[in-house]
Design a protein around this motif. Structure first.
Motif, short mmCIF file in Angstrom:
data_model
loop_
_atom_site.label_atom_id
_atom_site.label_comp_id
_atom_site.label_asym_id
_atom_site.label_seq_id
_atom_site.Cartn_x
_atom_site.Cartn_y
_atom_site.Cartn_z
N VAL A 174 0.82 -1.21 0.00
CA VAL A 174 0.00 0.00 0.00
C VAL A 174 0.85 1.26 0.00
N HIS A 175 2.19 1.10 -0.02
CA HIS A 175 3.11 2.24 -0.08
C HIS A 175 2.95 3.16 1.13
N ALA A 176 3.06 2.57 2.32
CA ALA A 176 2.89 3.32 3.56
C ALA A 176 4.24 3.56 4.23
N GLN A 177 4.29 4.59 5.08
CA GLN A 177 5.51 4.96 5.77
C GLN A 177 5.74 4.13 7.03
N GLY A 178 4.65 3.66 7.66
CA GLY A 178 4.87 2.95 8.91
C GLY A 178 3.63 2.29 9.46
N VAL A 179 3.79 1.73 10.66
CA VAL A 179 2.78 0.92 11.33
C VAL A 179 2.04 1.75 12.36
N GLY A 227 13.57 -3.32 10.74
CA GLY A 227 14.42 -2.14 10.59
C GLY A 227 13.72 -0.97 9.95
N LEU A 228 12.41 -0.83 10.21
CA LEU A 228 11.66 0.27 9.61
C LEU A 228 12.14 1.60 10.18
N PRO A 229 12.10 2.65 9.37
CA PRO A 229 12.63 3.94 9.84
C PRO A 229 11.82 4.57 10.96
N HIS A 230 10.52 4.28 11.02
CA HIS A 230 9.67 4.86 12.06
C HIS A 230 9.21 3.77 13.01
N ALA A 231 9.25 4.06 14.30
CA ALA A 231 8.81 3.10 15.32
C ALA A 231 7.32 2.81 15.18
N ALA A 232 6.86 1.76 15.86
CA ALA A 232 5.42 1.53 15.95
C ALA A 232 4.76 2.78 16.53
N HIS A 233 3.72 3.24 15.86
CA HIS A 233 3.06 4.51 16.17
C HIS A 233 1.76 4.17 16.91
N ILE A 234 1.71 4.47 18.21
CA ILE A 234 0.72 3.87 19.11
C ILE A 234 -0.28 4.89 19.63
N ALA A 442 10.89 14.93 11.71
CA ALA A 442 11.55 14.27 10.58
C ALA A 442 12.41 13.11 11.05
N ARG A 443 13.16 13.33 12.13
CA ARG A 443 14.02 12.26 12.65
C ARG A 443 13.18 11.11 13.19
N ILE A 444 12.12 11.41 13.91
CA ILE A 444 11.26 10.37 14.47
C ILE A 444 10.64 9.53 13.36
N LEU A 445 10.24 10.16 12.27
CA LEU A 445 9.66 9.44 11.14
C LEU A 445 10.69 8.69 10.31
N GLY A 446 11.96 9.01 10.49
CA GLY A 446 13.00 8.40 9.66
C GLY A 446 13.11 9.01 8.29
N LEU A 447 12.71 10.28 8.16
CA LEU A 447 12.81 11.00 6.88
C LEU A 447 14.14 11.73 6.85
N GLN A 496 0.95 26.38 -8.65
CA GLN A 496 0.70 25.15 -7.89
C GLN A 496 1.61 24.03 -8.37
N ARG A 497 2.23 23.33 -7.43
CA ARG A 497 3.14 22.24 -7.74
C ARG A 497 2.73 21.00 -6.96
N PRO A 498 2.92 19.81 -7.55
CA PRO A 498 2.62 18.59 -6.80
C PRO A 498 3.74 18.29 -5.80
N GLY A 499 3.40 17.61 -4.73
CA GLY A 499 4.42 17.11 -3.82
C GLY A 499 4.74 15.66 -4.14
N GLN A 500 5.60 15.07 -3.32
CA GLN A 500 6.03 13.69 -3.55
C GLN A 500 5.42 12.77 -2.50
N LEU A 501 5.26 11.48 -2.87
CA LEU A 501 4.88 10.45 -1.92
C LEU A 501 6.14 9.93 -1.25
N LEU A 502 6.12 9.87 0.08
CA LEU A 502 7.27 9.38 0.85
C LEU A 502 6.95 7.99 1.38
N ARG A 503 7.85 7.04 1.20
CA ARG A 503 7.65 5.69 1.73
C ARG A 503 8.98 4.96 1.77
N PRO A 504 9.16 4.08 2.75
CA PRO A 504 10.40 3.30 2.81
C PRO A 504 10.30 2.09 1.88
N GLU A 505 11.44 1.53 1.52
CA GLU A 505 11.46 0.29 0.77
C GLU A 505 11.49 -0.87 1.76
#
Length: 543
Positions: A174-179, A227-234, A442-447, A496-505
């Motif tokens: 689903v191209h998500a950043q985290g849990v 090893g996901l960049p962002h911790a479990a988000h609770i 940004a650091r917490i998200l791993g961006l 107007q400009r589009p932004g980017q989708l951010l996601r880890p591999e």
């Protein structure tokens, strides 16, 4: 290619140990670069002497796309409309603006990245579509796992490897950043058993027989193993109940050393009696003490602001509880096998309502008591605690004690019996504001390319003109750059400009791909007469 240089600004980039020093900044092709040995002929210079330069803002926890946001917009039908504006200073926007207005308002305020905090995997396709309609900002979302049937099945059977593979597969699909974990087990229990949530961390979840503690511990461990960049988000159990600070502390302890990020912590920091909805008091200090002793734990605040709000949550049991307290309209829906949602319009009245005043004070307490600003991020859980466009006022409250005392003086007199906010004299510096609103989230998200201006970072910059009125200063930046492009000047948005989708591999094994096909086709297939749609066919549309 063209080189760009911002000359003479006072740079606040705490990740690179810049705290207001005068510094020239160079970027090219949307990326920060080292100063060239000699100035190239094709250089565009802008003199920003006397101005304050920070990285673009990062909102790590908000609700801006997806089905429940659209249900909230339906409550505002006839109010939000589809109006568009090139002005970034539109402060009368609805509490849940449309996609275009969301991007405009974030960008005009100097924010260049936003993360939607709760999207079920089955509705990811809609979230991506709405992201494509949200201009200017980069964006990502977190996917819900805390009430997922497959997750609970694997936890019950002790199949840690299968759980880990599933998490990786879902995020990749689903191209998500985290849990994201919302009211672990409580939502599914509420759906199954006479609308009863779970209030105890070790209570079993209906027919699944696993507890919220097991869900949190297992998913957090899977996130770390992957090893996901962002911790479990609770989002803990018992959100919004007096006395829930004990549940929050027990949930933190349940991690047993795994990383964890605790969302909208203000809503989980209440003392009082759960049976008395008016008994709210602050229990911030013991939670701050625990977080400070555990660097693997981070929080965002979820502060409230006076005025309009909209409850948009994956925690349907809490939404039902709130509706019973307020008697207002509400909406709920089920996302099969995965989640639920609840939507309720509302308004915070801290000048007249002692409970609201206590909530307002608790949010400020978290900001002012937390000794390490790198462990905490600014959020209003937009729009649950109020609109993100009110962040400048919260920054003002943190930087100016006199302004804060003026606000406290307008609250009910017995607020002092509920919160020791009056005794806190800390004032944030601009460097700490830059951490709270940019570097830390940004650091917490791993961006790694966000929240700082070091070489290789995205050229997202916000430039402010110093003003005595801090709210106005942060409402209307002098310039905003996104990926090296000037997108706002003095509150007026550019093209107007589009932004980017951010996601880890995230990698998953072929073996798991075969295993999950069998489980999903047994559990997620849809029958229309003689025509059967398998989960694999459905999920191909998401990809």
């Amino acid at each position: 290619m063209t080189y760009y240089c911002l000359k003479g600004g006072r740079v606040y980039d705490p990740a690179n140990d810049l705290h207001g020093e005068v510094h020239d900044l160079w970027f090219q092709s949307g990326v920060m670069i080292a100063p060239p040995a000699e100035k190239p002929e094709n250089t565009v210079e802008k003199d920003v002497s006397g101005l304050i330069v920070m990285p673009g803002g990062v909102d790590m926890h908000c609700h801006i796309v997806g089905p429940k946001v659209n249900h909230a917009r339906q409550f505002l039908a006839g109010m939000s409309g589809s109006r568009r504006s090139n002005s970034a200073s539109v402060m009368d926007s609805p509490i849940v603006p449309n996609c275009s207005a969301t991007g405009q308002l974030f960008a005009g305020m100097g924010y260049t990245t936003a993360v939607d905090a709760a999207i079920p995997g089955l509705t990811a396709r809609l979230a991506h579509h709405e992201f494509s309609l949200t201009p200017y900002i980069d964006k990502a979302f977190l996917t819900l796992f805390g009430n997922n049937h497959y997750v609970m099945d694997q936890i019950r059977e002790g199949r840690g490897d299968a759980l880990q593979e599933y998490v990786g597969w879902m995020l990749s699909s689903v191209h998500a950043q985290g849990v994201k974990i919302v009211n672990p087990g409580g939502v599914e229990n509420w759906k199954q058993i006479s609308r009863k949530s779970l209030h105890e961390l070790d209570a079993p979840v209906g027919e699944f027989g696993v507890s919220p503690r097991q869900i949190v511990k297992s998913l957090a461990a899977a996130v770390d193993t992957l090893g996901l960049p962002h911790a479990a988000h609770i989002h803990c159990n018992n959100l919004g109940y007096p006395g829930n600070w004990e549940t929050t502390l027990k949930t933190m302890q349940a991690l047993e050393g795994s990383r964890g990020h605790f969302a909208h912590i203000q809503f989980h920091s209440y003392g009082g009696d759960a049976d008395d909805p008016t008994s709210f008091t602050s229990s911030v200090q013991p939670l701050v003490d625990y977080v400070s002793e555990h660097p693997e734990i981070t929080v965002d605040v979820g502060h409230i602001s006076p005025g309009e709000a909209m409850t948009i949550t994956g925690d349907a049991p809490f939404a039902e509880h709130l509706q019973r307290l307020t008697g207002g309209r509400w909406f709920t829906s089920d996302t099969e096998h995965e989640a639920s949602c609840g939507v309720i319009p509302g308004r915070f009245k801290p000048y007249r309502n002692l409970v609201h005043a206590t909530q307002w004070a608790i949010g400020l307490e978290w900001y002012l008591r937390m000794p390490d600003p790198w462990q905490i991020a600014m959020s209003s859980d937009h729009p649950n605690g109020g609109a993100f466009v009110k962040y400048p006022q919260m920054i003002h409250l943190l930087m100016d004690r006199a302004y804060r005392e003026e606000m406290i003086g307008r609250m009910p007199e017995n607020l002092a019996d509920r919160s020791p906010l009056w005794d806190l004299d800390r004032e944030y510096s601009l460097s700490e504001v830059a951490i709270l609103t940019r570097a830390a989230p940004a650091r917490i998200l791993g961006l790694n390319e966000k929240g700082h201006l070091g070489y290789g970072a995205d050229a997202d910059l916000t430039i402010y003109a110093p003003q005595e009125n801090i709210t106005e200063m942060f409402q209307r930046p002098r310039f905003v750059y996104k990926a090296g492009n000037l997108i706002a000047e003095d509150g007026e948005l550019k093209s107007q400009r589009p932004g980017q989708l951010l996601r880890p591999e995230v990698d998953v094994t072929q073996e798991f791909n075969e295993q999950r096909k069998t489980w999903f086709n047994d559990n997620y297939s849809i029958q229309y007469g003689n025509y059967r749609i398998d989960a694999e066919e459905l999920l191909q549309t998401v990809r």
